[in-house]
Design a protein around this motif. Structure first.
Motif, mmCIF file in Angstrom:
data_model
loop_
_atom_site.group_PDB
_atom_site.id
_atom_site.type_symbol
_atom_site.label_atom_id
_atom_site.label_comp_id
_atom_site.label_asym_id
_atom_site.label_seq_id
_atom_site.Cartn_x
_atom_site.Cartn_y
_atom_site.Cartn_z
ATOM 1 N N LYS A 64 0.841 -1.174 -0.210
ATOM 2 C CA LYS A 64 0.026 0.117 0.047
ATOM 3 C C LYS A 64 0.926 1.121 0.041
ATOM 4 N N LYS A 65 1.928 1.171 0.616
ATOM 5 C CA LYS A 65 2.627 2.395 1.043
ATOM 6 C C LYS A 65 3.539 2.538 -0.371
ATOM 7 N N GLN A 66 4.104 1.421 -1.051
ATOM 8 C CA GLN A 66 4.717 1.580 -2.325
ATOM 9 C C GLN A 66 3.753 1.918 -3.405
ATOM 10 N N LYS A 67 2.379 1.557 -3.471
ATOM 11 C CA LYS A 67 1.438 2.016 -4.562
ATOM 12 C C LYS A 67 1.151 3.562 -4.062
ATOM 13 N N THR A 68 1.358 4.038 -2.817
ATOM 14 C CA THR A 68 0.802 5.372 -2.596
ATOM 15 C C THR A 68 2.049 6.213 -3.261
ATOM 16 N N GLU A 69 3.429 5.467 -2.718
ATOM 17 C CA GLU A 69 4.522 6.441 -3.118
ATOM 18 C C GLU A 69 4.363 6.659 -4.845
ATOM 19 N N LYS A 70 4.169 5.369 -5.454
ATOM 20 C CA LYS A 70 4.127 5.386 -7.133
ATOM 21 C C LYS A 70 3.061 6.351 -7.491
ATOM 22 N N ALA A 71 1.846 6.419 -6.899
ATOM 23 C CA ALA A 71 0.978 7.262 -7.306
ATOM 24 C C ALA A 71 1.389 8.694 -6.980
ATOM 25 N N LEU A 72 2.052 8.993 -5.995
ATOM 26 C CA LEU A 72 2.748 10.291 -5.519
ATOM 27 C C LEU A 72 3.774 10.825 -6.839
ATOM 28 N N MET A 73 4.514 9.764 -6.972
ATOM 29 C CA MET A 73 5.535 9.846 -8.141
ATOM 30 C C MET A 73 4.887 10.183 -9.532
ATOM 31 N N LYS A 75 2.043 11.511 -9.952
ATOM 32 C CA LYS A 75 1.370 12.827 -9.838
ATOM 33 C C LYS A 75 2.508 13.940 -10.200
ATOM 34 N N LYS A 76 3.781 13.566 -9.452
ATOM 35 C CA LYS A 76 4.755 14.661 -9.358
ATOM 36 C C LYS A 76 5.348 14.577 -10.897
ATOM 37 N N LYS A 77 5.474 13.493 -11.499
ATOM 38 C CA LYS A 77 6.027 13.775 -13.157
ATOM 39 C C LYS A 77 4.826 14.234 -13.635
ATOM 40 N N LEU A 78 3.655 13.844 -13.461
ATOM 41 C CA LEU A 78 2.640 14.760 -14.414
ATOM 42 C C LEU A 78 2.647 16.220 -14.136
ATOM 43 N N GLN A 79 2.696 16.609 -12.776
ATOM 44 C CA GLN A 79 2.900 17.883 -12.733
ATOM 45 C C GLN A 79 4.055 18.514 -13.344
ATOM 46 N N GLN A 80 5.221 17.876 -13.228
ATOM 47 C CA GLN A 80 6.583 18.520 -13.712
ATOM 48 C C GLN A 80 6.193 18.441 -15.350
ATOM 49 N N ARG A 81 5.621 17.428 -15.949
ATOM 50 C CA ARG A 81 5.280 17.474 -17.407
ATOM 51 C C ARG A 81 4.451 18.650 -17.866
ATOM 52 N N LYS A 82 3.397 18.928 -17.092
ATOM 53 C CA LYS A 82 2.609 19.978 -17.049
ATOM 54 C C LYS A 82 3.292 21.448 -16.911
ATOM 55 N N GLU A 83 4.332 21.581 -16.043
ATOM 56 C CA GLU A 83 4.871 22.728 -16.033
ATOM 57 C C GLU A 83 5.807 22.797 -17.160
ATOM 58 N N MET A 84 6.558 22.029 -17.478
ATOM 59 C CA MET A 84 7.337 21.874 -18.677
ATOM 60 C C MET A 84 6.557 22.252 -20.019
ATOM 61 N N LYS A 85 5.300 21.798 -20.448
ATOM 62 C CA LYS A 85 4.464 22.057 -21.422
ATOM 63 C C LYS A 85 4.139 23.465 -21.280
ATOM 64 N N ALA A 86 3.898 24.043 -20.005
ATOM 65 C CA ALA A 86 3.447 25.477 -19.886
ATOM 66 C C ALA A 86 4.685 26.416 -19.988
ATOM 67 N N ALA A 87 5.990 25.716 -19.690
ATOM 68 C CA ALA A 87 6.942 26.699 -19.923
ATOM 69 C C ALA A 87 7.154 26.727 -21.247
ATOM 70 N N LYS A 88 7.242 25.676 -22.093
ATOM 71 C CA LYS A 88 7.439 25.655 -23.420
ATOM 72 C C LYS A 88 6.589 26.348 -24.251
ATOM 73 N N ALA A 89 5.192 26.446 -23.642
ATOM 74 C CA ALA A 89 4.287 27.238 -24.554
ATOM 75 C C ALA A 89 4.209 28.567 -24.325
ATOM 76 N N ALA A 90 4.782 28.847 -23.002
ATOM 77 C CA ALA A 90 5.188 30.317 -22.804
ATOM 78 C C ALA A 90 6.350 30.754 -23.647
ATOM 79 N N GLU A 91 7.241 29.957 -23.795
ATOM 80 C CA GLU A 91 8.473 30.351 -24.537
ATOM 81 C C GLU A 91 8.273 30.464 -25.876
ATOM 82 N N ALA A 92 7.351 29.726 -26.439
ATOM 83 C CA ALA A 92 6.803 29.624 -27.754
ATOM 84 C C ALA A 92 6.059 31.026 -28.244
#
Length: 143
Positions: A64-73, A75-92
């Motif tokens: 359960k702990k491992q699954k929650t950690e995976k889910a958090l990771m 979410k974190k990766k998705l958040q980072q991807r969103k931030e990267m996309k937003a940064a790229k979009a702003a740069e473009a």
């Protein structure tokens, strides 16, 4: 001791669900050791079952702990991807705005250049007309 219907003295085992008839003290001691061994085996089975239960619970908790950690990771990766996309979009967007500004500047310069070329053409035409007019007057004055 109890008397049997036939009149012999005998002992009966005191454990529940055991109807063994024991005739001597030695027989009774041996029989009780059998019950003790059964009880010890039952205790061991309960102990092993408890250990397995605790192991399963610990394993389930770890999963359960491992699954929650995976889910958090995740979410974190998705958040980072969103931030990267937003940064790229702003740069473009910024780059497109700069290109538009540059194009506007280029267009203004082209327009200025075209206007300047037209003015020069108009001036040269006027000069040519004036020169022709002067030539024509010069001929008239000579005659």
């Amino acid at each position: 001791f109890r008397r049997s219907p036939k009149g012999f003295k005998h002992r009966v085992c005191g454990y529940t669900n055991c109807d063994c008839v024991l005739k001597s003290q030695a027989q009774q001691q041996k029989h009780y050791t059998v019950h003790l061994k059964k009880i010890e085996r039952a205790k061991e089975r309960v102990k092993i079952a408890d250990q397995r239960k605790h192991e399963k619970e610990a394993k389930a908790e770890a999963m359960k702990k491992q699954k929650t950690e995976k889910a958090l990771m995740k979410k974190k990766k998705l958040q980072q991807r969103k931030e990267m996309k937003a940064a790229k979009a702003a740069e473009a967007k910024k780059k497109r705005a700069e290109e538009r500004e540059w194009l506007q500047v280029v267009k203004l310069e082209e327009k200025k250049w075209e206007d300047e070329v037209r003015r020069k053409e108009i001036e040269t035409r006027k000069d040519e007309k004036v020169a022709r007019a002067n030539e024509g007057r010069g001929k008239l004055s000579e005659e």
